[in-house]
Write an enzyme that holds these catalytic residues in place. Structure first.
Site, PDB file in Angstrom:
ATOM      1  N   HIS A  21     -34.604  -2.844  12.056  1.00 44.84           N
ATOM      2  CA  HIS A  21     -34.299  -2.741  13.488  1.00 44.84           C
ATOM      3  C   HIS A  21     -32.883  -2.174  13.687  1.00 44.84           C
ATOM      4  O   HIS A  21     -32.672  -1.306  14.520  1.00 44.84           O
ATOM      5  CB  HIS A  21     -34.329  -4.129  14.150  1.00 44.84           C
ATOM      6  CG  HIS A  21     -35.673  -4.774  14.259  1.00 44.84           C
ATOM      7  ND1 HIS A  21     -35.928  -6.031  13.762  1.00 44.84           N
ATOM      8  CD2 HIS A  21     -36.828  -4.366  14.840  1.00 44.84           C
ATOM      9  CE1 HIS A  21     -37.179  -6.367  14.035  1.00 44.84           C
ATOM     10  NE2 HIS A  21     -37.746  -5.374  14.677  1.00 44.84           N
ATOM     11  N   LYS A  45     -46.942 -15.169  20.318  1.00 45.44           N
ATOM     12  CA  LYS A  45     -46.688 -14.851  18.905  1.00 45.44           C
ATOM     13  C   LYS A  45     -46.108 -16.041  18.160  1.00 45.44           C
ATOM     14  O   LYS A  45     -45.838 -15.952  16.968  1.00 45.44           O
ATOM     15  CB  LYS A  45     -45.742 -13.649  18.798  1.00 45.44           C
ATOM     16  CG  LYS A  45     -46.392 -12.354  19.250  1.00 45.44           C
ATOM     17  CD  LYS A  45     -45.560 -11.158  18.878  1.00 45.44           C
ATOM     18  CE  LYS A  45     -46.286  -9.872  19.272  1.00 45.44           C
ATOM     19  NZ  LYS A  45     -45.446  -8.691  19.154  1.00 45.44           N
ATOM     20  N   ARG A  94     -42.162   2.923  10.852  1.00 51.04           N
ATOM     21  CA  ARG A  94     -41.982   2.707   9.412  1.00 51.04           C
ATOM     22  C   ARG A  94     -42.949   3.530   8.592  1.00 51.04           C
ATOM     23  O   ARG A  94     -42.629   4.007   7.510  1.00 51.04           O
ATOM     24  CB  ARG A  94     -42.213   1.230   9.062  1.00 51.04           C
ATOM     25  CG  ARG A  94     -41.126   0.319   9.486  1.00 51.04           C
ATOM     26  CD  ARG A  94     -41.575  -1.102   9.484  1.00 51.04           C
ATOM     27  NE  ARG A  94     -42.522  -1.340  10.566  1.00 51.04           N
ATOM     28  CZ  ARG A  94     -42.837  -2.536  11.015  1.00 51.04           C
ATOM     29  NH1 ARG A  94     -42.325  -3.599  10.463  1.00 51.04           N
ATOM     30  NH2 ARG A  94     -43.691  -2.665  12.015  1.00 51.04           N
ATOM     31  N   SER A 131     -40.346  -8.326  10.325  1.00 50.85           N
ATOM     32  CA  SER A 131     -39.866  -9.692  10.588  1.00 50.85           C
ATOM     33  C   SER A 131     -40.883 -10.702  10.064  1.00 50.85           C
ATOM     34  O   SER A 131     -40.515 -11.737   9.491  1.00 50.85           O
ATOM     35  CB  SER A 131     -39.662  -9.908  12.087  1.00 50.85           C
ATOM     36  OG  SER A 131     -38.750  -8.979  12.599  1.00 50.85           O
TER      37      SER A 131
HETATM   38  P1  ADP Z   1     -43.040  -6.020  18.446  1.00 48.18           P
HETATM   39  O1  ADP Z   1     -43.599  -7.400  18.486  1.00 48.18           O
HETATM   40  O2  ADP Z   1     -42.822  -5.422  19.816  1.00 48.18           O
HETATM   41  O3  ADP Z   1     -43.708  -5.065  17.511  1.00 48.18           O
HETATM   42  P2  ADP Z   1     -40.901  -6.084  16.516  1.00 48.18           P
HETATM   43  O4  ADP Z   1     -39.615  -6.827  16.584  1.00 48.18           O
HETATM   44  O5  ADP Z   1     -41.824  -6.418  15.410  1.00 48.18           O
HETATM   45  O6  ADP Z   1     -41.548  -6.281  17.922  1.00 48.18           O
HETATM   46  O7  ADP Z   1     -40.612  -4.530  16.455  1.00 48.18           O
HETATM   47  C1  ADP Z   1     -39.877  -3.863  17.461  1.00 48.18           C
HETATM   48  C2  ADP Z   1     -39.822  -2.384  17.134  1.00 48.18           C
HETATM   49  O8  ADP Z   1     -39.099  -2.200  15.927  1.00 48.18           O
HETATM   50  C3  ADP Z   1     -41.197  -1.741  16.891  1.00 48.18           C
HETATM   51  O9  ADP Z   1     -41.155  -0.413  17.349  1.00 48.18           O
HETATM   52  C4  ADP Z   1     -41.339  -1.766  15.399  1.00 48.18           C
HETATM   53  O10 ADP Z   1     -42.199  -0.742  14.940  1.00 48.18           O
HETATM   54  C5  ADP Z   1     -39.898  -1.493  15.015  1.00 48.18           C
HETATM   55  N1  ADP Z   1     -39.595  -1.969  13.675  1.00 48.18           N
HETATM   56  C6  ADP Z   1     -39.830  -3.179  13.139  1.00 48.18           C
HETATM   57  N2  ADP Z   1     -39.403  -3.234  11.861  1.00 48.18           N
HETATM   58  C7  ADP Z   1     -38.880  -2.008  11.604  1.00 48.18           C
HETATM   59  C8  ADP Z   1     -38.308  -1.392  10.446  1.00 48.18           C
HETATM   60  N3  ADP Z   1     -38.209  -2.017   9.288  1.00 48.18           N
HETATM   61  N4  ADP Z   1     -37.907  -0.109  10.560  1.00 48.18           N
HETATM   62  C9  ADP Z   1     -38.053   0.552  11.717  1.00 48.18           C
HETATM   63  N5  ADP Z   1     -38.590   0.054  12.823  1.00 48.18           N
HETATM   64  C10 ADP Z   1     -39.003  -1.209  12.769  1.00 48.18           C
END
Ligand code: ADP
Length: 172
Positions: A21, A45, A94, A131
């Site tokens: 992130h 979630k 990703r 996460s």
């Molecule tokens: P959500 O529940 O909205 O998917 P996340 O916190 O899992 O929330 O992800 C938020 C954003 O960050 C999404 O666009 C996800 O694809 C992106 N994201 C999560 N992990 C990574 C990572 N390792 N690298 C790049 N983008 C990421």
């Protein structure tokens, strides 16, 4: 003609924020005038960290980024974006699996709210970081210290110890 001020919203659960992130945030610093990291409440979630814990961790990590702010929200992402005057949604990618899901989400958001989504690809190093995996690996005592910032690692360990989810033989 002067270009309009561009405020982007980076929405997500951030449960917790990872280096992936953060990499997306760093890469987008020069793309927008202002970036709001929006932490969605997402009660369905069943998050490990409370909303305010997730916001606090992000706040700690963006102190040296003057055009980035963090806020929480508890409504539709597109409604929230409109409310704060964000004209762009930022999302991270990703891998190809992300593309499929994110494509659908971006098309839907554009269809219902007319908002565009900008995608930023993470650095290869974090292409497998999520996460959910971090929570799972940490709960089984695995070392995730190079995938999350130090302050998040500390908080994650505290959280898992408190919940009794951290294996006794891995405790300090
Ligand atoms: P959500 O529940 O909205 O998917 P996340 O916190 O899992 O929330 O992800 C938020 C954003 O960050 C999404 O666009 C996800 O694809 C992106 N994201 C999560 N992990 C990574 C990572 N390792 N690298 C790049 N983008 C990421």
């Amino acid at each position: 003609m002067a270009r309009p001020f561009i405020r982007a919203l980076f929405p997500g659960s951030f449960d917790p924020i990872t280096n992936g992130h953060l990499d997306v945030i760093h890469r987008s610093l020069n793309l927008f005038d202002e970036l709001i990291v929006g932490v969605g409440n997402s009660p369905l979630k069943n998050p490990l960290f409370t909303l305010s814990e997730r916001v606090e961790l992000i706040a700690e990590l963006i102190t040296d980024m003057p055009n980035v702010r963090v806020q929480s929200y508890d409504c539709l992402t597109t409604e929230y974006a409109a409310g704060i005057g964000a004209t762009v949604i930022l999302r991270g990618l990703r891998n190809l699996t992300d593309v499929q899901y994110e494509f659908q989400l971006a098309m839907t958001n554009r269809a219902v709210a007319g908002i565009e989504t900008v995608f930023v690809m993470t650095c290869e190093q974090y292409g497998f970081t999520s996460s959910a995996l971090i929570r799972e690996i940490a709960a089984l005592g695995g070392d995730v210290s190079n995938l999350i910032p130090q302050c998040v690692y500390k908080k994650l360990r505290e959280k898992l110890k408190m919940s009794g989810k951290y294996p006794a033989d891995k405790l300090d």
